[in-house]
Design a protein around this motif. Structure first.
Motif, PDB file in Angstrom:
ATOM      1  N   ASP A   1       0.829  -1.209   0.000  1.00 12.71           N
ATOM      2  CA  ASP A   1       0.000   0.000   0.000  1.00 12.71           C
ATOM      3  C   ASP A   1       0.862   1.257   0.000  1.00 12.71           C
ATOM      4  O   ASP A   1       0.537   2.248  -0.674  1.00 12.71           O
ATOM      5  CB  ASP A   1      -0.927   0.009   1.215  1.00 12.71           C
ATOM      6  CG  ASP A   1      -2.055  -1.008   1.110  1.00 12.71           C
ATOM      7  OD1 ASP A   1      -2.279  -1.523   0.002  1.00 12.71           O
ATOM      8  OD2 ASP A   1      -2.693  -1.296   2.150  1.00 12.71           O
ATOM      9  N   LEU A   2       1.963   1.245   0.769  1.00 11.24           N
ATOM     10  CA  LEU A   2       2.865   2.396   0.790  1.00 11.24           C
ATOM     11  C   LEU A   2       3.404   2.687  -0.595  1.00 11.24           C
ATOM     12  O   LEU A   2       3.429   3.847  -1.042  1.00 11.24           O
ATOM     13  CB  LEU A   2       4.019   2.138   1.764  1.00 11.24           C
ATOM     14  CG  LEU A   2       5.155   3.160   1.766  1.00 11.24           C
ATOM     15  CD1 LEU A   2       4.653   4.536   2.192  1.00 11.24           C
ATOM     16  CD2 LEU A   2       6.293   2.696   2.690  1.00 11.24           C
ATOM     17  N   ALA A   3       3.826   1.653  -1.305  1.00  7.81           N
ATOM     18  CA  ALA A   3       4.339   1.846  -2.662  1.00  7.81           C
ATOM     19  C   ALA A   3       3.251   2.398  -3.587  1.00  7.81           C
ATOM     20  O   ALA A   3       3.481   3.338  -4.350  1.00  7.81           O
ATOM     21  CB  ALA A   3       4.893   0.537  -3.210  1.00  7.81           C
ATOM     22  N   ALA A   4       2.055   1.839  -3.492  1.00  8.03           N
ATOM     23  CA  ALA A   4       0.968   2.283  -4.370  1.00  8.03           C
ATOM     24  C   ALA A   4       0.586   3.729  -4.099  1.00  8.03           C
ATOM     25  O   ALA A   4       0.335   4.500  -5.030  1.00  8.03           O
ATOM     26  CB  ALA A   4      -0.247   1.367  -4.197  1.00  8.03           C
ATOM     27  N   GLN A   5       0.538   4.122  -2.833  1.00  5.62           N
ATOM     28  CA  GLN A   5       0.130   5.480  -2.475  1.00  5.62           C
ATOM     29  C   GLN A   5       1.115   6.527  -2.971  1.00  5.62           C
ATOM     30  O   GLN A   5       0.734   7.683  -3.206  1.00  5.62           O
ATOM     31  CB  GLN A   5      -0.022   5.597  -0.957  1.00  5.62           C
ATOM     32  CG  GLN A   5      -1.216   4.858  -0.394  1.00  5.62           C
ATOM     33  CD  GLN A   5      -1.208   4.828   1.129  1.00  5.62           C
ATOM     34  OE1 GLN A   5      -0.451   5.546   1.771  1.00  5.62           O
ATOM     35  NE2 GLN A   5      -2.058   3.995   1.712  1.00  5.62           N
ATOM     36  N   THR A   6       2.382   6.163  -3.128  1.00  6.15           N
ATOM     37  CA  THR A   6       3.405   7.128  -3.557  1.00  6.15           C
ATOM     38  C   THR A   6       3.818   6.916  -5.011  1.00  6.15           C
ATOM     39  O   THR A   6       4.828   7.464  -5.450  1.00  6.15           O
ATOM     40  CB  THR A   6       4.647   7.027  -2.653  1.00  6.15           C
ATOM     41  OG1 THR A   6       5.217   5.710  -2.771  1.00  6.15           O
ATOM     42  CG2 THR A   6       4.291   7.300  -1.199  1.00  6.15           C
ATOM     43  N   LEU A   7       3.053   6.092  -5.746  1.00  9.76           N
ATOM     44  CA  LEU A   7       3.315   5.801  -7.161  1.00  9.76           C
ATOM     45  C   LEU A   7       4.645   5.077  -7.359  1.00  9.76           C
ATOM     46  O   LEU A   7       5.292   5.205  -8.394  1.00  9.76           O
ATOM     47  CB  LEU A   7       3.283   7.083  -8.009  1.00  9.76           C
ATOM     48  CG  LEU A   7       1.986   7.879  -7.982  1.00  9.76           C
ATOM     49  CD1 LEU A   7       2.091   9.108  -8.873  1.00  9.76           C
ATOM     50  CD2 LEU A   7       0.809   7.017  -8.410  1.00  9.76           C
ATOM     51  N   GLY A   8       5.041   4.302  -6.352  1.00  8.85           N
ATOM     52  CA  GLY A   8       6.244   3.489  -6.459  1.00  8.85           C
ATOM     53  C   GLY A   8       5.918   2.067  -6.880  1.00  8.85           C
ATOM     54  O   GLY A   8       4.771   1.731  -7.199  1.00  8.85           O
TER      55      GLY A   8
END
Length: 301
Positions: free
Chosen positions: A257-264
């Motif tokens: 989720d962290l990656a998805a939220q920051t477009l990573g």
């Protein structure tokens, strides 16, 4: 209000101390400037980020901005006639508009933990396999990236332009990973480094966070760091290093989720998967648009 310097018949317009304007892209995307870096979406199909704003030559204003599809791919081929600057409700054409290449401000942060120290039947640890994979990075010499490497209980390399130095720093450290306890302090430190003024205007900011599974209690801290990264325009990509049973765990979902939220991007590594070439992360972020226009603002407010 227009301030003047008089001398003979000369009058010189000073740059207003405060001014607001809007940039419209293809009549679909609007970005408010100036202020903190912001992200906006157009019909859920693209995202744009103001990477840099230069008013030092006012009334000439220069803007560097990114335009990416929701999958992270850079949208190229935008032309000047598709871009409009709206200032005080008045549309102004760009005096210059071009797509350029620049480097990436790239920070790799490795927080160690017991899962890194697990060895296979040949006595090779997950950490060693990970380093071997990273050493396969096919960096393109023509790029001018800004590279940093942070390893918990290990060495630091800050703002280097040398991939060789980055690789040597990585290879020169042999950790006692089983004795380490992972935490989010290193990720926070990585965001600090990524937020430093870049050597070139308009450089994208990216953090690669390589981590073992974190406790469920880390969810609050991860959300706070996600909010900070989005405000600062920093992408966070995650590599989770763990046993195969963690692939679909709650801990994995938090990091995904962290990656998805920051477009990573997100990658799971149990020791057998092929490590991604870092060029697949960096190359899409090396393009940016530069726009210049002549401001007509003469009053504050």
């Amino acid at each position: 209000m227009q301030e003047k310097l008089t001398g003979g018949d000369r009058s010189i317009r000073r740059r207003p101390r405060f001014f607001d304007y809007l940039v419209g892209l293809a009549a679909l995307l609007w970005l408010a400037l100036p202020g903190a870096v912001r992200e906006a979406t157009a019909q859920e199909a693209a995202s744009a980020r103001i990477a840099s704003l230069d008013t030092s030559a006012f009334p000439q204003v220069q803007i560097f901005f990114d335009l990416h599809a929701m999958d992270g791919a850079f949208i190229s081929g935008v032309e000047a006639n598709q871009v409009t600057v709206v200032e005080n409700n008045n549309p102004l054409p760009p005096s210059e508009f071009r797509q350029i290449r620049t480097g990436v401000q790239f920070v790799t942060a490795i927080t160690l933990g017991p899962s890194f120290g697990v060895r296979d039947g040949m006595g090779v640890s997950r950490y060693e396999y990970l380093v071997q994979g990273l050493q396969g990075w096919q960096w393109k010499a023509k790029n001018e990236d800004d590279l940093s490497l942070l390893i918990s209980s290990g060495p630091e390399l800050i703002h280097s332009d040398s991939p060789d130095a980055w690789l040597k720093t990585l290879a020169g450290f042999q950790p006692e990973a089983r004795q380490e306890t992972p935490n989010l302090q290193l990720l926070s430190r990585a965001l600090d480094v990524a937020a430093d003024t870049p050597p070139q205007p308009g450089m994208d900011r990216m953090v690669l966070f390589i981590t073992p599974p974190l406790g469920i209690e880390a969810s609050v801290g991860l959300q706070s760091l996600s909010d900070r990264a989005r405000q600062e325009g920093t992408r966070i990509s995650i590599w989770l290093v763990a046993a195969p049973e963690y692939a679909e765990s709650v801990q994995a979902d938090m990091l995904r989720d962290l990656a998805a939220q920051t477009l990573g991007s997100y990658f799971f590594f149990s020791g057998t998967e092929a490590v991604p070439d870092l060029e697949t992360y960096l190359e899409p972020q090396r393009a940016i648009y530069s726009l210049s226009y002549a401001s007509a603002i003469t009053t504050t407010g």
